[in-house]
Design a protein around this motif. Sequence first.
Motif, PDB file in Angstrom:
ATOM      1  N   PRO A   1       0.796  -1.221   0.000  1.00  0.00           N
ATOM      2  CA  PRO A   1       0.000   0.000   0.000  1.00  0.00           C
ATOM      3  C   PRO A   1       0.826   1.267   0.000  1.00  0.00           C
ATOM      4  CG  PRO A   1      -0.091  -1.089   2.139  1.00  0.00           C
ATOM      5  CD  PRO A   1       0.575  -2.042   1.201  1.00  0.00           C
ATOM      6  N   SER A   2       2.151   1.181   0.272  1.00  0.00           N
ATOM      7  CA  SER A   2       2.979   2.378   0.264  1.00  0.00           C
ATOM      8  C   SER A   2       3.517   2.704  -1.128  1.00  0.00           C
ATOM      9  CB  SER A   2       4.158   2.223   1.231  1.00  0.00           C
ATOM     10  OG  SER A   2       5.011   1.174   0.814  1.00  0.00           O
ATOM     11  N   MET A   3       3.180   1.898  -2.148  1.00  0.00           N
ATOM     12  CA  MET A   3       3.644   2.141  -3.503  1.00  0.00           C
ATOM     13  C   MET A   3       2.595   2.949  -4.266  1.00  0.00           C
ATOM     14  SD  MET A   3       4.865  -0.541  -6.496  1.00  0.00           S
ATOM     15  CE  MET A   3       6.249  -1.186  -5.567  1.00  0.00           C
ATOM     16  N   LEU A   4       2.911   4.189  -4.591  1.00  0.00           N
ATOM     17  CA  LEU A   4       2.003   5.073  -5.312  1.00  0.00           C
ATOM     18  C   LEU A   4       2.414   5.139  -6.776  1.00  0.00           C
ATOM     19  CD1 LEU A   4       1.844   7.976  -2.697  1.00  0.00           C
ATOM     20  CD2 LEU A   4       0.318   5.998  -2.920  1.00  0.00           C
ATOM     21  N   TRP A   5       1.478   4.815  -7.661  1.00  0.00           N
ATOM     22  CA  TRP A   5       1.756   4.699  -9.097  1.00  0.00           C
ATOM     23  C   TRP A   5       1.163   5.898  -9.825  1.00  0.00           C
ATOM     24  CZ3 TRP A   5       4.121   0.065 -10.860  1.00  0.00           C
ATOM     25  CH2 TRP A   5       4.321  -0.002 -12.255  1.00  0.00           C
ATOM     26  N   ARG A   6       1.989   6.626 -10.575  1.00  0.00           N
ATOM     27  CA  ARG A   6       1.538   7.822 -11.274  1.00  0.00           C
ATOM     28  C   ARG A   6       1.902   7.758 -12.744  1.00  0.00           C
ATOM     29  NH1 ARG A   6       4.167  11.960  -6.820  1.00  0.00           N
ATOM     30  NH2 ARG A   6       2.685  11.549  -5.132  1.00  0.00           N
ATOM     31  N   TRP A   7       0.987   8.191 -13.570  1.00  0.00           N
ATOM     32  CA  TRP A   7       1.247   8.299 -15.008  1.00  0.00           C
ATOM     33  C   TRP A   7       2.005   9.592 -15.263  1.00  0.00           C
ATOM     34  CZ3 TRP A   7      -2.477  10.770 -18.883  1.00  0.00           C
ATOM     35  CH2 TRP A   7      -1.975  10.643 -20.186  1.00  0.00           C
ATOM     36  N   ASN A   8       3.148   9.497 -15.944  1.00  0.00           N
ATOM     37  CA  ASN A   8       3.942  10.675 -16.268  1.00  0.00           C
ATOM     38  C   ASN A   8       4.487  10.545 -17.687  1.00  0.00           C
ATOM     39  OD1 ASN A   8       5.559  12.892 -16.441  1.00  0.00           O
ATOM     40  ND2 ASN A   8       6.944  12.339 -14.783  1.00  0.00           N
ATOM     41  N   PRO A   9       3.692  10.936 -18.711  1.00  0.00           N
ATOM     42  CA  PRO A   9       4.144  10.801 -20.091  1.00  0.00           C
ATOM     43  C   PRO A   9       5.344  11.670 -20.424  1.00  0.00           C
ATOM     44  CG  PRO A   9       2.122  12.097 -19.978  1.00  0.00           C
ATOM     45  CD  PRO A   9       2.350  11.541 -18.608  1.00  0.00           C
TER      46      PRO A   9
END
Length: 228
Positions: A188-196
């Motif tokens: 749960p501490s892994m935050l996934w973000r889209w960054n093109p």
Amino acid sequence: MPDRPAVDVTPSFRGAVASRLRKFSFLHARHAWEQRRSDPLAPHGVAFFYLEPKAPQFDQLRTATRILLGDDEAASLPHLLYGLARHARDGFSTDPTFDPRVAMANRVDGMSRSAVFAGVGVVSLDTPHGSWRDAQHRARGEQDLPGRCYARLIDGTMLLMDRGGEPQFNALTVECSVQDGNTQYDTPSMLWRWNPVLAETAESDPTFHVWRWIGELGRIIDHGSRSR
């Protein structure tokens, strides 16, 4: 040229790569901390990713990794990657048996002959929180050491990961150049973000030459592996 299984880089495979890099980053930090005064390691380590096409989708990732002793060349991540790219190019062009898993790694997962090269990753103790040189003087122990990870997969996916130590609540942020639906993976501490924008890194950016030589190293290995 021999037949080669198609490599389908799925969201679950990208998630597995992120999880594996997180573990590699922790282990690299531990070894670097333990050996900092006796037999210092380079602040960077390299991973070669392979996909096992006959395995269940959630268990397709196989990895070969390398950690290095510290020296002037290994202290600079772009120059380290440049040297590895030259090694791979020379190896594939002169040795018909050349295999990065043998010649360029010092730990390899078990995998079948069907495993297909899928990309390159890097772990580093030089982070936005400071250099490894500075961090080892401030840290109370390995638990305080942050890490930064990079990966480029053969479908063009770029991953930039920042792993915090205890001062940063051990958080892990994953920036991904493709929008694949991952929001968190394995913890749960892994935050996934889209960054093109990762795919448009400017030459003035400090990471430009890291991405450049990760990409070139992966291209050389992919091309050399296909020709075998």
